[in-house]
Design a protein around this motif. Sequence first.
Motif, mmCIF file in Angstrom:
data_model
loop_
_atom_site.group_PDB
_atom_site.id
_atom_site.type_symbol
_atom_site.label_atom_id
_atom_site.label_comp_id
_atom_site.label_asym_id
_atom_site.label_seq_id
_atom_site.Cartn_x
_atom_site.Cartn_y
_atom_site.Cartn_z
ATOM 1 N N ASN A 32 0.848 -1.187 0.000
ATOM 2 C CA ASN A 32 0.000 0.000 0.000
ATOM 3 C C ASN A 32 0.888 1.243 0.000
ATOM 4 O OD1 ASN A 32 -2.409 -1.477 -0.100
ATOM 5 N ND2 ASN A 32 -2.403 -1.753 2.115
ATOM 6 N N THR A 33 0.728 2.109 0.972
ATOM 7 C CA THR A 33 1.513 3.333 1.016
ATOM 8 C C THR A 33 2.984 3.035 1.290
ATOM 9 O OG1 THR A 33 -0.381 4.629 1.766
ATOM 10 C CG2 THR A 33 1.803 5.536 2.205
ATOM 11 N N ARG A 50 5.400 10.641 1.520
ATOM 12 C CA ARG A 50 4.692 9.376 1.350
ATOM 13 C C ARG A 50 4.012 9.347 -0.007
ATOM 14 N NH1 ARG A 50 1.106 8.886 6.786
ATOM 15 N NH2 ARG A 50 0.494 10.933 6.024
ATOM 16 N N THR A 52 0.957 6.915 -2.106
ATOM 17 C CA THR A 52 0.031 5.787 -2.079
ATOM 18 C C THR A 52 0.253 4.897 -3.298
ATOM 19 O OG1 THR A 52 -1.694 6.897 -3.348
ATOM 20 C CG2 THR A 52 -1.664 7.282 -0.960
ATOM 21 N N SER A 53 -0.417 3.770 -3.301
ATOM 22 C CA SER A 53 -0.291 2.870 -4.440
ATOM 23 C C SER A 53 -0.839 3.508 -5.706
ATOM 24 C CB SER A 53 -1.010 1.550 -4.161
ATOM 25 O OG SER A 53 -2.371 1.782 -3.850
#
Length: 121
Positions: A32-33, A50, A52-53
């Motif tokens: 995921n992230t 960060r 995300t996908s």
Amino acid sequence: QVQLVESGGGLVHAGGSLNLSCAASGRYIRINTMGWYRQAPGKERELVARITSGGATNYADSVKGRFTISRDNAKNTVYLQMNSLKLEDMANYFCNADIVVTVTFRSYPFWGQGTQVTVSS
């Protein structure tokens, strides 16, 4: 066993650039992230960026406009391009990923071992 392995740290003059990479390996369902954190001596670990996908990003205010996070889902790799490095960017940089593991099918946070970024004046 899921592992995150970072590379790309090193010594750079202020104003210079570095590109960090972090590759995930092992058996898992999905990543995921992914993100980068850093920790300087005597300070708490802090979020740098960060992603995300799906590619949505967020950055610490201190690095906005200078750092760019990206990922290659096919290679299970996240990158951090760091430009215009400052003395205050010097820290140990850690890769982080929320990974859905086999067996439990639950998401857990995983961390890399860290890569040192040293900025000289």
